[in-house]
Design an enzyme around this catalytic site. Sequence first.
Site, PDB file in Angstrom:
ATOM      1  N   SER A 150       7.525  78.689  62.636  1.00 32.10           N
ATOM      2  CA  SER A 150       6.166  79.198  62.490  1.00 32.10           C
ATOM      3  C   SER A 150       5.303  78.081  61.931  1.00 32.10           C
ATOM      4  O   SER A 150       5.803  77.193  61.233  1.00 32.10           O
ATOM      5  CB  SER A 150       6.141  80.390  61.526  1.00 32.10           C
ATOM      6  OG  SER A 150       4.814  80.737  61.161  1.00 32.10           O
ATOM      7  N   TYR A 166       8.724  83.555  53.271  1.00 32.16           N
ATOM      8  CA  TYR A 166       8.614  83.347  54.722  1.00 32.16           C
ATOM      9  C   TYR A 166       8.295  81.890  55.028  1.00 32.16           C
ATOM     10  O   TYR A 166       8.938  81.261  55.870  1.00 32.16           O
ATOM     11  CB  TYR A 166       7.537  84.269  55.285  1.00 32.16           C
ATOM     12  CG  TYR A 166       7.351  84.149  56.777  1.00 32.16           C
ATOM     13  CD1 TYR A 166       8.241  84.760  57.663  1.00 32.16           C
ATOM     14  CD2 TYR A 166       6.279  83.441  57.310  1.00 32.16           C
ATOM     15  CE1 TYR A 166       8.066  84.664  59.028  1.00 32.16           C
ATOM     16  CE2 TYR A 166       6.102  83.336  58.683  1.00 32.16           C
ATOM     17  CZ  TYR A 166       7.005  83.946  59.534  1.00 32.16           C
ATOM     18  OH  TYR A 166       6.841  83.831  60.890  1.00 32.16           O
TER      19      TYR A 166
END
Length: 262
Positions: A150, A166
């Site tokens: 990501s 995350y």
Amino acid sequence: MTRSVFELFDLKGKTALVTGGSRGLGLQLARALGEAGARIMLTARKEGELEEASADLQAAGIDTRWIAADCAREEDIRRLADQTLARMGEVDILVNNAGAAWGAPAEDHPTEAWDKVMNLNIRGYFLLSQQIGKRSMIPRRQGRILNVASIAGLGGNPEGHNTIAYNTSKGAVITFTQALAAEWGRHRINVNAICPGFFPSKMTKHTLDTMGDELLKNAPLHRFGDDEDLKGACLLFASDAGKHITGQWLAVDGGVSCIAGG
């Protein structure tokens, strides 16, 4: 004679295992591989969603099967590898996509939530790559591993985006991709990563509702990712078109990552 572009991207005769493949980005990646000719094994935790996704791909003429498994659990990963190899034969393409997120300020982030994110987002990637690599790719000296990271893994967030676990896990995915590519290159295994930006989904509805205008404003292309935007990068990394590319990450984010401080 060199092959044509169409031949380089052709995945006929290949088998792909896609984690988190029942919806969202995982399903988009599975569809791309299947449309290029690969047979698909989908996995995720929920049987109902896997049945629906598999039926959808089969209706499009894609040879698809599924296995329910939790890629945060080592015993499930071993079972997934066992059953995939037994049912599909050798695995040519592994897409590590299953992931989780948790929103909380760093000073108050629960340790159990940190562990949950890390177990699925990076430990699960390592364990499944190890299983498929050792048992299918290394013996044949061929394979493609695509890790979904990501742009969150490239640094921190703007104020108010409290997803430290995350971000950390996705940064680890990028380094894992580079380290594994360096180590397994001698086995002719290519390992690369895609770093998506914001793609609307059921899971991101709250973010879209509360910060959608801000996200669009910060994207040079002024658009979100859609159901086609990962397909090209996926096929490049999974096919012979990308046979000389390894250890790389590619942001698919509308240009967000090219802005300093973005």
